[in-house]
Design an enzyme around this catalytic site. Structure first.
Site, short mmCIF file in Angstrom:
data_model
loop_
_atom_site.label_atom_id
_atom_site.label_comp_id
_atom_site.label_asym_id
_atom_site.label_seq_id
_atom_site.Cartn_x
_atom_site.Cartn_y
_atom_site.Cartn_z
N HIS A 29 0.84 -1.20 0.00
CA HIS A 29 0.00 0.00 0.00
C HIS A 29 0.88 1.25 0.00
O HIS A 29 1.25 1.76 1.07
CB HIS A 29 -0.91 0.00 1.24
CG HIS A 29 -1.82 -1.18 1.32
ND1 HIS A 29 -1.39 -2.43 1.71
CD2 HIS A 29 -3.15 -1.31 1.04
CE1 HIS A 29 -2.41 -3.27 1.69
NE2 HIS A 29 -3.48 -2.62 1.28
N PRO A 119 -6.20 -4.45 11.33
CA PRO A 119 -7.65 -4.27 11.46
C PRO A 119 -7.94 -2.80 11.80
O PRO A 119 -7.57 -2.32 12.88
CB PRO A 119 -8.01 -5.20 12.64
CG PRO A 119 -6.89 -6.19 12.70
CD PRO A 119 -5.67 -5.42 12.29
N ASP A 156 -8.96 7.30 7.18
CA ASP A 156 -10.42 7.39 7.10
C ASP A 156 -11.09 6.11 7.58
O ASP A 156 -12.11 6.15 8.27
CB ASP A 156 -10.83 7.69 5.66
CG ASP A 156 -10.41 9.07 5.20
OD1 ASP A 156 -10.86 10.05 5.81
OD2 ASP A 156 -9.62 9.17 4.25
N ASN A 186 -7.27 12.15 3.46
CA ASN A 186 -7.03 12.19 2.00
C ASN A 186 -8.30 11.94 1.18
O ASN A 186 -8.24 11.93 -0.05
CB ASN A 186 -5.94 11.18 1.62
CG ASN A 186 -6.30 9.75 1.98
OD1 ASN A 186 -7.46 9.35 1.93
ND2 ASN A 186 -5.29 8.97 2.35
N HIS A 260 -3.72 3.22 -3.53
CA HIS A 260 -3.97 2.70 -2.19
C HIS A 260 -3.32 1.34 -1.95
O HIS A 260 -2.51 1.18 -1.04
CB HIS A 260 -5.47 2.59 -1.90
CG HIS A 260 -5.76 1.84 -0.63
ND1 HIS A 260 -5.60 2.40 0.61
CD2 HIS A 260 -6.16 0.56 -0.42
CE1 HIS A 260 -5.89 1.50 1.54
NE2 HIS A 260 -6.24 0.38 0.94
N ARG A 353 -18.41 -16.82 39.53
CA ARG A 353 -18.16 -15.37 39.46
C ARG A 353 -17.92 -14.82 40.87
O ARG A 353 -17.11 -13.91 41.07
CB ARG A 353 -19.30 -14.64 38.77
CG ARG A 353 -20.64 -14.74 39.47
CD ARG A 353 -21.72 -13.90 38.81
NE ARG A 353 -23.00 -14.06 39.49
CZ ARG A 353 -23.91 -13.11 39.64
NH1 ARG A 353 -23.68 -11.91 39.13
NH2 ARG A 353 -25.04 -13.34 40.26
N GLU A 407 -17.51 -2.85 24.95
CA GLU A 407 -16.73 -4.08 25.08
C GLU A 407 -15.50 -4.10 24.17
O GLU A 407 -14.40 -4.48 24.61
CB GLU A 407 -17.61 -5.31 24.78
CG GLU A 407 -18.68 -5.58 25.80
CD GLU A 407 -19.98 -4.81 25.54
OE1 GLU A 407 -20.94 -4.97 26.31
OE2 GLU A 407 -20.01 -4.03 24.54
N ASP A 465 -32.85 -14.35 31.44
CA ASP A 465 -32.47 -13.36 30.43
C ASP A 465 -32.54 -13.92 29.02
O ASP A 465 -32.54 -13.17 28.04
CB ASP A 465 -31.07 -12.81 30.72
CG ASP A 465 -31.10 -11.68 31.75
OD1 ASP A 465 -32.19 -11.17 32.04
OD2 ASP A 465 -30.02 -11.32 32.25
N HIS A 469 -28.71 -13.75 25.72
CA HIS A 469 -27.63 -13.64 26.69
C HIS A 469 -26.99 -14.99 27.02
O HIS A 469 -26.03 -15.03 27.81
CB HIS A 469 -28.15 -12.99 27.97
CG HIS A 469 -28.37 -11.52 27.86
ND1 HIS A 469 -29.16 -10.96 26.88
CD2 HIS A 469 -27.90 -10.47 28.59
CE1 HIS A 469 -29.18 -9.64 27.03
NE2 HIS A 469 -28.41 -9.32 28.06
N ARG A 516 -23.16 -17.88 36.71
CA ARG A 516 -24.04 -17.01 37.49
C ARG A 516 -24.57 -17.76 38.70
O ARG A 516 -24.73 -17.20 39.78
CB ARG A 516 -25.21 -16.53 36.63
CG ARG A 516 -26.22 -15.65 37.38
CD ARG A 516 -27.37 -15.24 36.47
NE ARG A 516 -28.28 -14.31 37.13
CZ ARG A 516 -29.32 -14.68 37.87
NH1 ARG A 516 -29.59 -15.97 38.05
NH2 ARG A 516 -30.10 -13.76 38.43
#
Length: 659
Positions: A29, A119, A156, A186, A260, A353, A407, A465, A469, A516
């Site tokens: 590139h 990424p 961008d 650009n 590019h 937990r 997250e 839930d 979930h 949980r």
């Protein structure tokens, strides 16, 4: 700059090294390195604090190329500045197998590369973590030891990615004024003009997030210099919009998407040489220009040596070096062993937990550089403990980070904290929402960053839930990722042991998948850390095995119940807990064989069965999920989906009788 060597000369060295390397590699590139060469030249020669002879100097400025596809910009800068590993031979070998100069920058492959990028948006978001770590470390050790900036070049595409919103919002809220982002404005993407996909006013966007904003001509060296100087004086993070021409210097292709993602071609490079008055052979940088660059690369030596002198006499030296080591302290592990003995005696019934939170109480009290946070689920993830002070705008002396409902931004910031150095760190959310941050988890695994994820609500056991979930496919998908240790502990003891593994990990991130619902204590011994083996025989069958029951997490107690049922029928069943497949795979053949045995196997896990075939074989049976979950109390869901001790016992009995 000297009178003889202009900034344009310095920038053109970047441009032509980039063009030549990409042309030789037949891929790459060139547009971004050519367009941002002026900005980079001013930054690296006039403002960036570094010493090329000491790439790991703790108080260096961090430089993040978020637009990682433009990697030849960074590689050119490293070579020109005199980084030892960045040789002209490596530049000639750009994008080839075993080259230190990969297609996108890779952390750990080449000194001077601070972070793996590619990424889009992730580099910018990781830089927020770096800038946060700098302020946190500064709050502990002061300006004499910690006083540097984090600089980012973003394109961008970086600003279109959703994670950029999470990152700039968090940075603006916290007032991370040591973070400076240089936008390669650009107006070009792969598809053509940016106007085909966005109309965002980025200046107003960053203004709204609480940033200082500046606009400059990205090819005017005086404007660039003034903007960088002003940014360093701001009390807010700074966003500098650098109006540039992509592929600057290529007379027939500049300003278009043609520059590019493909080599310019020999004819266009020849034309660029003529236009920019660069009559030198490919990969040749005139001695006077290279010497000028090398002088700038060495100019930080004086500042670095002064810093080393301050460190040497600082009363905080030992603590500072201890924190930078990234090692868990012996006293932390000793305290953890004491906690495990307490668990063996008390045998508490706890959700894992909750067990994690109790383990954190021990860790936080003994490991001064342990910091954590949550994506707005603190009191569900149970990631904070008594005495942990929150980090807030203007006060970075705390140890707990409120990441907000971000997250992905949390995951990238965690990576940045780890890359910066000085802290061990963890972050929490519901396991299902690990999908939101999967890109950050993958980059942690790829870079070998020992961050710890506290993923709670790990199955249909979370109950009402419902399926949005309930992470039925999430644990198998995480296990598919290389260099990620996925733990699913069965009780409080295994949870403490999983934390011990995570704290001792040096090159691998850890994902703790926690329940949980409350789980009974299954272990009465606190000797060897059995989770460190990945899997172990929790209960052996007397007189030899007829069947082996394999399980993880909340289903291990179910397997024990099934073994009791089978015993009543004269079937001898061993129970194996498998809290971490990845660690089990690292054990020797003899140990794995002793755990798995030769008898038929039944596995049970409240998730889909992908991957279990490796452990149960072609003739084994799996009891688990085959669909998404549902909304109902947890006990009803286990019955409805057929994940019960009775189902395990029945499958085992059928296997034994059919054998």
């Amino acid at each position: 700059m000297s009178d003889d060597i202009s900034c344009m000369d310095m920038a053109n060295a970047i441009r032509f090294l980039s063009m030549d390397a990409i042309q030789k590699a037949k891929s790459g590139h060139p547009g971004m390195p050519m367009g941002m060469a002026d900005v980079a030249a001013v930054l690296w020669t006039q403002h960036l604090k570094f010493d090329a002879a000491k790439p790991d100097w703790a108080d260096r400025d961090r430089f993040v190329l978020s637009a990682g596809h433009g990697s030849m910009l960074l590689y050119s800068l490293l070579y020109l500045s005199g980084f030892e590993e960045a040789t002209i031979e490596e530049i000639r070998n750009f994008r080839q197998l075993h080259s230190k100069m990969a297609g996108h920058p890779e952390y750990g492959h080449l000194a001077g590369v601070e972070v793996t990028t590619g990424p889009l948006g992730s580099g910018l978001a990781t830089a927020v973590g770096m800038a946060l770590a700098e302020r946190m470390l500064n709050a502990r050790y002061g300006d004499d030891l910690v006083d540097h900036y984090t600089w980012v070049i973003a394109g961008d595409g970086c600003l279109m990615e959703g994670v950029s919103h999470e990152a700039i919002d968090l940075a603006g809220h916290l007032g991370l004024n040591r973070l400076i982002v240089l936008w390669d404005d650009n107006e070009i993407t792969i598809d053509g003009k940016t106007s085909v996909a966005t109309s965002m006013n980025q200046i107003e966007r960053f203004d709204a997030a609480g940033w200082n904003t500046i606009e400059v001509d990205g090819h005017d060296h005086d404007q660039i210099d003034a903007a960088l100087a002003a940014a360093k004086e701001s009390d807010r993070p700074t966003f500098i919009a650098c109006k540039t021409i992509i592929g600057y210097g290529a007379p027939n292709k500049q300003g278009s998407e043609a520059t590019h993602g493909a080599p310019l071609g020999e004819d266009e490079i020849a034309a660029a040489r003529e236009k920019l008055n660069w009559p030198h052979a490919p990969f040749e940088v005139p001695e006077e220009i290279l010497n000028a660059w090398r002088a700038y690369g060495a100019r930080g030596r004086e500042a670095r040596e002064a810093w080393e002198a301050r460190l040497e006499v600082s009363p905080k030296k030992d603590d500072f070096l201890r924190d930078l080591s990234g090692k868990v302290l012996p006293e932390t592990l000793k305290a953890l062993d004491g906690f495990r003995r307490q668990l063996a005696e008390e045998k508490p019934k706890l959700a894992t937990r909750q067990a994690s939170q109790k383990t954190l109480e021990v860790l936080v009290a003994n490991q001064p550089n342990l910091v954590g946070g949550s994506a707005d689920l603190t009191h569900s993830n149970l990631t904070v403990v008594k005495g942990m002070k929150s980090i807030v705008p203007g006060d970075f002396s705390g140890a707990y980070i409120h990441y907000g409902v971000r997250e992905f931004g949390m995951g990238t910031a965690m990576n940045g904290i780890a890359l910066h150095g000085g802290f061990m760190n963890y972050g929490g959310t519901f396991l299902i929402f690990s999908d939101y941050m999967r890109g950050a988890i993958r980059l942690a695994a790829l870079q070998g960053l020992p961050v710890t994820y506290v993923f709670t609500h790990d199955s249909i056991g979370l109950g009402e839930d419902g399926p949005t979930h309930q992470p039925v496919e999430t644990i198998p998908s995480l296990r598919a990722m290389p260099n990620l240790n996925v733990f699913r502990p069965a009780d409080a003891m295994e949870t403490a042991e999983a934390w011990a593994c995570a704290m001792q990990s040096e090159k691998t991130p850890s994902a703790l998948c926690l329940s949980r619902q409350g789980l009974p204590a299954l272990r009465e011994d606190a000797g060897e850390n059995m989770v460190a083996k990945g899997a172990y025989v929790l209960r052996e069958a007397e007189g030899g095995r007829d069947v082996t029951l394999l399980a993880t997490g909340s289903e291990v107690s179910m397997a024990i119940e099934a073994a009791d049922m089978l015993a009543e029928k004269g079937i001898r069943a061993a129970v194996v807990s498998m809290p971490c497949w990845e660690l089990f795979e690292q054990q020797d053949d003899a140990y794995r064989a002793s755990v798995l045995g030769d008898a038929p196997r039944v596995a049970v896990e409240a998730a889909i069965g992908m991957g279990w075939e490796k452990w149960i074989g072609d003739n084994g049976r799996f009891i688990g999920m085959k669909s998404f979950g549902a909304s109902a109390p947890a006990g009803q869901l286990y019955e409805f989906f057929g994940i019960t001790a009775e189902a395990v016992a029945q499958a085992a009995e059928e296997l034994v009788k059919g054998a």
